[in-house]
Design a protein around this motif. Structure first.
Motif, PDB file in Angstrom:
ATOM      1  N   ASN A  38      -9.788  34.058 -55.631  1.00  0.00           N
ATOM      2  CA  ASN A  38     -10.280  33.226 -54.530  1.00  0.00           C
ATOM      3  C   ASN A  38     -11.411  33.909 -53.780  1.00  0.00           C
ATOM      4  O   ASN A  38     -12.344  33.245 -53.320  1.00  0.00           O
ATOM      5  N   VAL A  39     -11.331  35.222 -53.636  1.00  0.00           N
ATOM      6  CA  VAL A  39     -12.403  35.961 -52.965  1.00  0.00           C
ATOM      7  C   VAL A  39     -13.681  35.865 -53.791  1.00  0.00           C
ATOM      8  O   VAL A  39     -14.768  35.643 -53.256  1.00  0.00           O
ATOM      9  N   ASN A  40     -13.549  36.002 -55.124  1.00  0.00           N
ATOM     10  CA  ASN A  40     -14.717  35.858 -56.001  1.00  0.00           C
ATOM     11  C   ASN A  40     -15.334  34.472 -55.854  1.00  0.00           C
ATOM     12  O   ASN A  40     -16.552  34.331 -55.733  1.00  0.00           O
ATOM     13  N   SER A  41     -14.505  33.463 -55.862  1.00  0.00           N
ATOM     14  CA  SER A  41     -14.988  32.088 -55.711  1.00  0.00           C
ATOM     15  C   SER A  41     -15.640  31.882 -54.347  1.00  0.00           C
ATOM     16  O   SER A  41     -16.672  31.221 -54.238  1.00  0.00           O
ATOM     17  N   ALA A  72     -11.510  38.262 -46.110  1.00  0.00           N
ATOM     18  CA  ALA A  72     -12.337  38.347 -47.306  1.00  0.00           C
ATOM     19  C   ALA A  72     -12.755  39.778 -47.627  1.00  0.00           C
ATOM     20  O   ALA A  72     -12.891  40.133 -48.792  1.00  0.00           O
ATOM     21  N   VAL A  73     -12.943  40.607 -46.603  1.00  0.00           N
ATOM     22  CA  VAL A  73     -13.402  41.977 -46.843  1.00  0.00           C
ATOM     23  C   VAL A  73     -12.288  43.010 -46.797  1.00  0.00           C
ATOM     24  O   VAL A  73     -12.515  44.166 -47.112  1.00  0.00           O
ATOM     25  N   SER A  74     -11.079  42.610 -46.441  1.00  0.00           N
ATOM     26  CA  SER A  74     -10.029  43.590 -46.166  1.00  0.00           C
ATOM     27  C   SER A  74      -9.026  43.755 -47.290  1.00  0.00           C
ATOM     28  O   SER A  74      -7.859  43.919 -47.042  1.00  0.00           O
ATOM     29  N   GLY A  75      -9.462  43.796 -48.500  1.00  0.00           N
ATOM     30  CA  GLY A  75      -8.549  43.941 -49.628  1.00  0.00           C
ATOM     31  C   GLY A  75      -7.510  45.027 -49.430  1.00  0.00           C
ATOM     32  O   GLY A  75      -7.523  45.760 -48.448  1.00  0.00           O
ATOM     33  N   PRO A  76      -6.593  45.155 -50.358  1.00  0.00           N
ATOM     34  CA  PRO A  76      -5.535  46.157 -50.229  1.00  0.00           C
ATOM     35  C   PRO A  76      -6.091  47.586 -50.238  1.00  0.00           C
ATOM     36  O   PRO A  76      -7.102  47.855 -50.875  1.00  0.00           O
ATOM     37  N   PHE A  77      -5.423  48.467 -49.515  1.00  0.00           N
ATOM     38  CA  PHE A  77      -5.867  49.857 -49.427  1.00  0.00           C
ATOM     39  C   PHE A  77      -5.696  50.603 -50.743  1.00  0.00           C
ATOM     40  O   PHE A  77      -6.444  51.495 -51.061  1.00  0.00           O
ATOM     41  N   LYS A  82     -13.160  45.140 -57.039  1.00  0.00           N
ATOM     42  CA  LYS A  82     -14.569  44.742 -57.068  1.00  0.00           C
ATOM     43  C   LYS A  82     -14.793  43.447 -56.281  1.00  0.00           C
ATOM     44  O   LYS A  82     -15.864  43.234 -55.741  1.00  0.00           O
ATOM     45  N   SER A  83     -13.773  42.601 -56.210  1.00  0.00           N
ATOM     46  CA  SER A  83     -13.917  41.328 -55.488  1.00  0.00           C
ATOM     47  C   SER A  83     -14.172  41.563 -54.004  1.00  0.00           C
ATOM     48  O   SER A  83     -15.081  40.973 -53.424  1.00  0.00           O
ATOM     49  N   TYR A  84     -13.356  42.411 -53.403  1.00  0.00           N
ATOM     50  CA  TYR A  84     -13.511  42.685 -51.981  1.00  0.00           C
ATOM     51  C   TYR A  84     -14.791  43.466 -51.712  1.00  0.00           C
ATOM     52  O   TYR A  84     -15.429  43.298 -50.678  1.00  0.00           O
ATOM     53  N   GLN A  85     -15.168  44.311 -52.666  1.00  0.00           N
ATOM     54  CA  GLN A  85     -16.421  45.047 -52.528  1.00  0.00           C
ATOM     55  C   GLN A  85     -17.607  44.079 -52.568  1.00  0.00           C
ATOM     56  O   GLN A  85     -18.544  44.215 -51.777  1.00  0.00           O
ATOM     57  N   ARG A  86     -17.557  43.085 -53.450  1.00  0.00           N
ATOM     58  CA  ARG A  86     -18.611  42.071 -53.517  1.00  0.00           C
ATOM     59  C   ARG A  86     -18.676  41.283 -52.210  1.00  0.00           C
ATOM     60  O   ARG A  86     -19.757  40.931 -51.736  1.00  0.00           O
TER      61      ARG A  86
END
Length: 170
Positions: A38-41, A72-77, A82-86
């Motif tokens: 979903n983050v990629n989309s 959207a930017v706070s992915g798991p620690f 790469k999705s959250y980095q994008r």
């Protein structure tokens, strides 16, 4: 969901029901950010840019946009996704830092304002509160509630801005 949000990027909701509707859309969008797909989309469909435009317009949807961007930017620690980095790169490329720092610095003019149709933005009661604050008269419960909700509105905006900055530096 992004198409529904796009209707409110330049205007405030016109009724209390519309306020609740748009907040539910943003909550759904934010909760969908738990999935990397979903983050990629979201990034591909230019969701980051849409959220950025909502913040810059200073309308009611700007507060919820910060919430969506946070998720959207706070992915798991634990993972280096790469999705959250994008998503973070898209946020920076969209000029996100330009609107993030004034919010962190507490510039009231740049902060998204609550809609007059929601409790936090009840302008009539806020103006009455300002008048009553000068006098000794007792304030009504509703007036105190509106003032508390308005303060909470701005605290939440600042909180999400700080959390986004933290996740960008992580």
């Amino acid at each position: 969901l992004l198409q529904c949000v796009a209707q409110y990027r330049k205007r405030d909701p016109s009724s209390e029901e519309e306020c609740e509707y748009i907040e539910n859309i943003f909550d759904s969008l934010a909760s969908s950010m738990q999935s990397e797909e979903n983050v990629n989309s979201f990034v591909e469909k230019e969701g980051v840019e849409l959220m950025q435009r909502c913040i810059q317009q200073g309308v009611h949807s700007g507060s919820a946009s910060l919430k969506v961007l946070f998720f959207a930017v706070s992915g798991p620690f634990s993972t280096k996704s790469k999705s959250y980095q994008r998503a973070t790169e898209a946020f920076v490329n969209a000029g996100g830092l330009k609107s993030l720092f004034p919010i962190i610095m507490g510039k009231k003019s740049i902060l998204p304002k609550p809609s007059p149709n929601c409790d936090a933005g009840n302008i009539k009661l806020l103006k009455k509160y300002a008048e009553y604050a000068k006098s000794v008269k007792k304030k009504s419960k509703k007036m105190k509630q509106v003032v508390a909700l308005n303060r909470e509105w701005y605290r939440e905006i600042e909180s999400y801005a700080i959390q986004i900055l933290f996740h960008l530096t992580r």
